[in-house]
Design an enzyme around this catalytic site. Structure first.
Site, PDB file in Angstrom:
ATOM      1  N   ASP A   1       0.877  -1.178   0.000  1.00 58.87           N
ATOM      2  CA  ASP A   1       0.000   0.000   0.000  1.00 58.87           C
ATOM      3  C   ASP A   1       0.910   1.223   0.000  1.00 58.87           C
ATOM      4  O   ASP A   1       1.546   1.531   1.019  1.00 58.87           O
ATOM      5  CB  ASP A   1      -0.890  -0.045   1.247  1.00 58.87           C
ATOM      6  CG  ASP A   1      -1.829   1.154   1.330  1.00 58.87           C
ATOM      7  OD1 ASP A   1      -1.618   2.140   0.606  1.00 58.87           O
ATOM      8  OD2 ASP A   1      -2.766   1.085   2.148  1.00 58.87           O
TER       9      ASP A   1
ATOM     10  N   ASN B   1       2.456   5.495 -10.585  1.00 61.04           N
ATOM     11  CA  ASN B   1       1.151   5.475 -11.258  1.00 61.04           C
ATOM     12  C   ASN B   1      -0.022   5.265 -10.295  1.00 61.04           C
ATOM     13  O   ASN B   1      -1.138   5.689 -10.588  1.00 61.04           O
ATOM     14  CB  ASN B   1       1.166   4.361 -12.322  1.00 61.04           C
ATOM     15  CG  ASN B   1      -0.221   4.042 -12.822  1.00 61.04           C
ATOM     16  OD1 ASN B   1      -0.766   4.744 -13.656  1.00 61.04           O
ATOM     17  ND2 ASN B   1      -0.826   2.979 -12.292  1.00 61.04           N
TER      18      ASN B   1
ATOM     19  N   TYR C   1      -7.933  15.486  -5.040  1.00 59.12           N
ATOM     20  CA  TYR C   1      -7.278  14.790  -6.154  1.00 59.12           C
ATOM     21  C   TYR C   1      -6.453  15.797  -6.978  1.00 59.12           C
ATOM     22  O   TYR C   1      -5.275  15.563  -7.255  1.00 59.12           O
ATOM     23  CB  TYR C   1      -8.358  14.140  -7.024  1.00 59.12           C
ATOM     24  CG  TYR C   1      -7.842  13.378  -8.224  1.00 59.12           C
ATOM     25  CD1 TYR C   1      -7.296  12.111  -8.074  1.00 59.12           C
ATOM     26  CD2 TYR C   1      -7.934  13.900  -9.514  1.00 59.12           C
ATOM     27  CE1 TYR C   1      -6.835  11.394  -9.174  1.00 59.12           C
ATOM     28  CE2 TYR C   1      -7.480  13.198 -10.620  1.00 59.12           C
ATOM     29  CZ  TYR C   1      -6.932  11.941 -10.439  1.00 59.12           C
ATOM     30  OH  TYR C   1      -6.477  11.233 -11.538  1.00 59.12           O
TER      31      TYR C   1
HETATM   32  P1  NDP Z   1      -7.478   2.320 -11.745  1.00 62.08           P
HETATM   33  O1  NDP Z   1      -8.442   2.644 -10.670  1.00 62.08           O
HETATM   34  O2  NDP Z   1      -7.952   1.591 -12.963  1.00 62.08           O
HETATM   35  O3  NDP Z   1      -6.231   1.501 -11.125  1.00 62.08           O
HETATM   36  C1  NDP Z   1      -5.602   2.006  -9.981  1.00 62.08           C
HETATM   37  C2  NDP Z   1      -4.398   1.168  -9.679  1.00 62.08           C
HETATM   38  O4  NDP Z   1      -3.725   1.761  -8.553  1.00 62.08           O
HETATM   39  C3  NDP Z   1      -4.733  -0.254  -9.301  1.00 62.08           C
HETATM   40  O5  NDP Z   1      -3.701  -1.103  -9.769  1.00 62.08           O
HETATM   41  C4  NDP Z   1      -4.722  -0.206  -7.766  1.00 62.08           C
HETATM   42  O6  NDP Z   1      -4.403  -1.457  -7.161  1.00 62.08           O
HETATM   43  C5  NDP Z   1      -3.595   0.776  -7.534  1.00 62.08           C
HETATM   44  N1  NDP Z   1      -3.650   1.416  -6.236  1.00 62.08           N
HETATM   45  C6  NDP Z   1      -4.603   2.228  -5.725  1.00 62.08           C
HETATM   46  N2  NDP Z   1      -4.288   2.609  -4.469  1.00 62.08           N
HETATM   47  C7  NDP Z   1      -3.095   2.027  -4.199  1.00 62.08           C
HETATM   48  C8  NDP Z   1      -2.250   2.020  -3.072  1.00 62.08           C
HETATM   49  N3  NDP Z   1      -2.553   2.716  -1.964  1.00 62.08           N
HETATM   50  N4  NDP Z   1      -1.114   1.311  -3.120  1.00 62.08           N
HETATM   51  C9  NDP Z   1      -0.770   0.601  -4.237  1.00 62.08           C
HETATM   52  N5  NDP Z   1      -1.539   0.569  -5.335  1.00 62.08           N
HETATM   53  C10 NDP Z   1      -2.694   1.263  -5.311  1.00 62.08           C
HETATM   54  O7  NDP Z   1      -6.821   3.721 -12.132  1.00 62.08           O
HETATM   55  P2  NDP Z   1      -6.296   4.310 -13.532  1.00 62.08           P
HETATM   56  O8  NDP Z   1      -5.559   3.282 -14.273  1.00 62.08           O
HETATM   57  O9  NDP Z   1      -7.408   5.022 -14.165  1.00 62.08           O
HETATM   58  O10 NDP Z   1      -5.295   5.424 -12.988  1.00 62.08           O
HETATM   59  C11 NDP Z   1      -3.889   5.225 -12.924  1.00 62.08           C
HETATM   60  C12 NDP Z   1      -3.253   6.580 -12.695  1.00 62.08           C
HETATM   61  O11 NDP Z   1      -3.604   7.460 -13.770  1.00 62.08           O
HETATM   62  C13 NDP Z   1      -3.726   7.269 -11.407  1.00 62.08           C
HETATM   63  O12 NDP Z   1      -2.653   7.943 -10.800  1.00 62.08           O
HETATM   64  C14 NDP Z   1      -4.764   8.265 -11.915  1.00 62.08           C
HETATM   65  O13 NDP Z   1      -4.869   9.365 -11.062  1.00 62.08           O
HETATM   66  C15 NDP Z   1      -4.162   8.647 -13.254  1.00 62.08           C
HETATM   67  N6  NDP Z   1      -5.125   9.185 -14.191  1.00 62.08           N
HETATM   68  C16 NDP Z   1      -6.189   8.446 -14.642  1.00 62.08           C
HETATM   69  C17 NDP Z   1      -7.091   9.005 -15.549  1.00 62.08           C
HETATM   70  C18 NDP Z   1      -8.269   8.278 -16.098  1.00 62.08           C
HETATM   71  O14 NDP Z   1      -9.089   8.914 -16.804  1.00 62.08           O
HETATM   72  N7  NDP Z   1      -8.432   6.998 -15.859  1.00 62.08           N
HETATM   73  C19 NDP Z   1      -6.914  10.376 -16.045  1.00 62.08           C
HETATM   74  C20 NDP Z   1      -5.760  11.047 -15.498  1.00 62.08           C
HETATM   75  C21 NDP Z   1      -4.918  10.466 -14.622  1.00 62.08           C
HETATM   76  P3  NDP Z   1      -5.547  -2.304  -6.356  1.00 62.08           P
HETATM   77  O15 NDP Z   1      -6.584  -2.688  -7.357  1.00 62.08           O
HETATM   78  O16 NDP Z   1      -4.803  -3.448  -5.794  1.00 62.08           O
HETATM   79  O17 NDP Z   1      -6.092  -1.354  -5.310  1.00 62.08           O
END
Ligand code: NDP
Length: 248
Positions: free
Chosen positions: A62, A89, A154
């Site tokens: 985490d 990411n 955010y």
């Molecule tokens: P998703 O919700 O699809 O995936 C999020 C990922 O982050 C998962 O692998 C999750 O793992 C992991 N995660 C969340 N919290 C933690 C934590 N505390 N420790 C470790 N891993 C964690 O998100 P996106 O793919 O959409 O987003 C990825 C990045 O891109 C983010 O930073 C987001 O802010 C950014 N972004 C996304 C946009 C979009 O439109 N989708 C637009 C702009 C930026 P688990 O499932 O195990 O919790």
């Protein structure tokens, strides 16, 4: 191109992180796929990579907890050696009016999106400096640039990430390290699945995008790959939008 590079993708188990992990492994990187709770999803990403002939390992941590970050890096360094490439990411977005945010929700978002990225960077920068080579890509968001309401912590976390990129680039580029930000626009993932399931909301989003479509995680991965390449060695402290023109 990335052969032998130990690469950590935080939040690599789903969405944008998964697409980046798969793309970097395709280019020869040994990819460590971090996840918080989705072990099966992380294992699926690793299986996709290994079945295609690549190298990948899942690792749980985490990133909102510094002790967990330290444990993750201790384990990676013991098994694989120092991380050459870090993709910050992992991210979390919880929407509500600014007046409604409870302290714990604010903390979770800032701790995951900003503090986690800072402490992962802190952990790799020392070894990268000693090696004289390293790459960090921070995955931010268009919300670092433009307020839209209902997600102020955010946006604040991502704006902080932008300055973290610039601070780290300023401080460490002289050591053969580049630090850059990639700024995705609307990308269809689990993060926005709920809101985009409303056709009226989706239509409003699409109308804001000059390209008139919502991106896929695979639309973000190629620019990350380029920023890691030798051709990109003079690009540092930069921010690159991947948003179909949303920020125009
Ligand atoms: P998703 O919700 O699809 O995936 C999020 C990922 O982050 C998962 O692998 C999750 O793992 C992991 N995660 C969340 N919290 C933690 C934590 N505390 N420790 C470790 N891993 C964690 O998100 P996106 O793919 O959409 O987003 C990825 C990045 O891109 C983010 O930073 C987001 O802010 C950014 N972004 C996304 C946009 C979009 O439109 N989708 C637009 C702009 C930026 P688990 O499932 O195990 O919790």
């Amino acid at each position: 191109m990335l052969n032998g590079k130990i690469t950590l993708v935080t939040g690599g188990s789903r969405g944008i992180g998964a697409a980046i992990a798969i793309e970097l492994a395709r280019c020869g990187a040994s990819v460590i796929v971090n996840y918080r709770q989705g072990q099966t999803a992380a294992e699926d990403v690793c299986r996709t990579i290994t079945e295609a002939g690549g190298i990948a390992f899942p690792i749980q941590a985490d990133v909102s907890q510094v002790a967990d970050i330290e444990r993750m890096f201790d384990s990676i360094e013991k098994t694989h050696g120092n991380v050459d490439i870090l993709i910050n990411n992992a991210g979390l977005e919880i929407r509500m009016p600014s007046t409604d945010y409870p302290e714990d929700v604010f903390d979770r978002m800032l701790d995951t999106n900003l503090k986690g990225a800072f402490f992962c960077s802190k952990r790799v920068l020392k070894a990268m400096k000693e090696k004289g080579w390293g790459r960090i890509v921070n995955i931010s968001s268009v919300h670092e640039l433009r307020p839209t309401g209902n997600r102020s912590p955010y946006s604040i976390s991502k704006a902080g990430m932008e300055m973290m990129t610039r601070e780290h680039a300023f401080e460490f580029s002289r050591f053969g390290i580049t630090v850059n930000t990639v700024i995705p626009g609307a990308i269809r993932t689990d993060l926005n699945k709920g809101v985009l399931s409303d056709p009226a909301y989706e239509k409003r989003v699409v109308e804001l995008i000059p390209a008139r479509w919502i991106g896929k995680p695979e639309d973000v991965a190629p620019i990350v790959r380029f920023l890691l390449s030798e051709e990109a060695r003079y690009i540092t402290g930069a921010s690159i939008t991947v948003d179909g023109g949303l920020m125009l």
